[in-house]
Design a protein around this motif. Sequence first.
Motif, PDB file in Angstrom:
ATOM      1  N   ASP A  34     -10.778  24.447 -41.587  1.00 23.14           N
ATOM      2  CA  ASP A  34     -11.771  25.350 -40.993  1.00 23.14           C
ATOM      3  C   ASP A  34     -11.148  26.726 -40.767  1.00 23.14           C
ATOM      4  O   ASP A  34     -10.255  26.877 -39.933  1.00 23.14           O
ATOM      5  CB  ASP A  34     -12.266  24.765 -39.672  1.00 23.14           C
ATOM      6  N   PRO A  35     -11.630  27.751 -41.482  1.00 19.15           N
ATOM      7  CA  PRO A  35     -11.033  29.091 -41.327  1.00 19.15           C
ATOM      8  C   PRO A  35     -11.231  29.693 -39.936  1.00 19.15           C
ATOM      9  O   PRO A  35     -10.419  30.488 -39.479  1.00 19.15           O
ATOM     10  CB  PRO A  35     -11.735  29.926 -42.393  1.00 19.15           C
ATOM     11  N   ASP A  36     -12.310  29.300 -39.242  1.00 24.78           N
ATOM     12  CA  ASP A  36     -12.562  29.833 -37.903  1.00 24.78           C
ATOM     13  C   ASP A  36     -11.785  29.086 -36.819  1.00 24.78           C
ATOM     14  O   ASP A  36     -11.653  29.566 -35.700  1.00 24.78           O
ATOM     15  CB  ASP A  36     -14.057  29.756 -37.563  1.00 24.78           C
ATOM     16  N   GLY A  37     -11.290  27.908 -37.146  1.00 28.95           N
ATOM     17  CA  GLY A  37     -10.529  27.125 -36.185  1.00 28.95           C
ATOM     18  C   GLY A  37     -11.357  26.517 -35.083  1.00 28.95           C
ATOM     19  O   GLY A  37     -10.846  26.231 -34.004  1.00 28.95           O
ATOM     20  N   LYS A  38     -12.649  26.308 -35.336  1.00 34.61           N
ATOM     21  CA  LYS A  38     -13.535  25.775 -34.301  1.00 34.61           C
ATOM     22  C   LYS A  38     -13.779  24.278 -34.419  1.00 34.61           C
ATOM     23  O   LYS A  38     -14.093  23.623 -33.441  1.00 34.61           O
ATOM     24  CB  LYS A  38     -14.889  26.490 -34.364  1.00 34.61           C
ATOM     25  N   ARG A  39     -13.654  23.730 -35.602  1.00 36.46           N
ATOM     26  CA  ARG A  39     -13.946  22.309 -35.814  1.00 36.46           C
ATOM     27  C   ARG A  39     -12.744  21.434 -35.479  1.00 36.46           C
ATOM     28  O   ARG A  39     -11.605  21.878 -35.526  1.00 36.46           O
ATOM     29  CB  ARG A  39     -14.361  22.061 -37.254  1.00 36.46           C
ATOM     30  N   SER A  40     -13.060  20.173 -35.187  1.00 36.72           N
ATOM     31  CA  SER A  40     -12.024  19.189 -34.881  1.00 36.72           C
ATOM     32  C   SER A  40     -12.187  17.976 -35.782  1.00 36.72           C
ATOM     33  O   SER A  40     -13.267  17.727 -36.312  1.00 36.72           O
ATOM     34  CB  SER A  40     -12.132  18.735 -33.426  1.00 36.72           C
ATOM     35  N   VAL A  41     -11.104  17.238 -35.948  1.00 37.93           N
ATOM     36  CA  VAL A  41     -11.159  15.930 -36.605  1.00 37.93           C
ATOM     37  C   VAL A  41     -10.790  14.890 -35.561  1.00 37.93           C
ATOM     38  O   VAL A  41     -10.021  15.146 -34.643  1.00 37.93           O
ATOM     39  CB  VAL A  41     -10.228  15.848 -37.840  1.00 37.93           C
ATOM     40  N   PHE A  42     -11.370  13.703 -35.720  1.00 36.78           N
ATOM     41  CA  PHE A  42     -11.201  12.632 -34.756  1.00 36.78           C
ATOM     42  C   PHE A  42     -10.445  11.489 -35.417  1.00 36.78           C
ATOM     43  O   PHE A  42     -10.833  11.020 -36.481  1.00 36.78           O
ATOM     44  CB  PHE A  42     -12.573  12.167 -34.267  1.00 36.78           C
ATOM     45  N   VAL A  43      -9.371  11.060 -34.786  1.00 38.07           N
ATOM     46  CA  VAL A  43      -8.515  10.020 -35.350  1.00 38.07           C
ATOM     47  C   VAL A  43      -8.782   8.722 -34.592  1.00 38.07           C
ATOM     48  O   VAL A  43      -8.585   8.644 -33.377  1.00 38.07           O
ATOM     49  CB  VAL A  43      -7.020  10.405 -35.240  1.00 38.07           C
ATOM     50  N   PHE A  44      -9.245   7.703 -35.342  1.00 36.79           N
ATOM     51  CA  PHE A  44      -9.547   6.399 -34.763  1.00 36.79           C
ATOM     52  C   PHE A  44      -8.548   5.369 -35.250  1.00 36.79           C
ATOM     53  O   PHE A  44      -8.031   5.460 -36.364  1.00 36.79           O
ATOM     54  CB  PHE A  44     -10.952   5.939 -35.176  1.00 36.79           C
ATOM     55  N   LYS A  45      -8.308   4.372 -34.416  1.00 45.38           N
ATOM     56  CA  LYS A  45      -7.478   3.241 -34.800  1.00 45.38           C
ATOM     57  C   LYS A  45      -8.237   2.433 -35.856  1.00 45.38           C
ATOM     58  O   LYS A  45      -9.437   2.213 -35.729  1.00 45.38           O
ATOM     59  CB  LYS A  45      -7.204   2.375 -33.555  1.00 45.38           C
ATOM     60  N   ASN A  46      -7.557   1.999 -36.908  1.00 51.60           N
ATOM     61  CA  ASN A  46      -8.177   1.222 -37.973  1.00 51.60           C
ATOM     62  C   ASN A  46      -8.353  -0.226 -37.501  1.00 51.60           C
ATOM     63  O   ASN A  46      -7.487  -1.059 -37.657  1.00 51.60           O
ATOM     64  CB  ASN A  46      -7.332   1.282 -39.245  1.00 51.60           C
ATOM     65  N   GLU A  47      -9.507  -0.481 -36.905  1.00 49.33           N
ATOM     66  CA  GLU A  47      -9.809  -1.803 -36.347  1.00 49.33           C
ATOM     67  C   GLU A  47     -10.792  -2.540 -37.258  1.00 49.33           C
ATOM     68  O   GLU A  47     -11.424  -1.939 -38.127  1.00 49.33           O
ATOM     69  CB  GLU A  47     -10.399  -1.657 -34.938  1.00 49.33           C
ATOM     70  N   ASP A  48     -10.953  -3.833 -37.003  1.00 47.59           N
ATOM     71  CA  ASP A  48     -11.863  -4.656 -37.804  1.00 47.59           C
ATOM     72  C   ASP A  48     -13.272  -4.077 -37.807  1.00 47.59           C
ATOM     73  O   ASP A  48     -13.840  -3.807 -36.751  1.00 47.59           O
ATOM     74  CB  ASP A  48     -11.919  -6.085 -37.248  1.00 47.59           C
TER      75      ASP A  48
END
Length: 54
Positions: A34-48
């Motif tokens: 994101d060039p504006d630096g406003k967005r986020s990514v969400f990291v989830f545990k790889n669960e069943d």
Amino acid sequence: MKEKDTVIIFTAKKSRALLKMGYTLVDIKPDKTDPDGKRSVFVFKNEDGILENI
């Protein structure tokens, strides 16, 4: 081949849905593409079942 320990989600809507289903949020990071630096990514545990719900 070993599966990854985490899954990255790029939208807040999908992230919220996964949280309501009971999946574990590991981290929130800035989206480097994101060039504006406003967005986020969400990291989830790889669960069943998480890959089926994405």
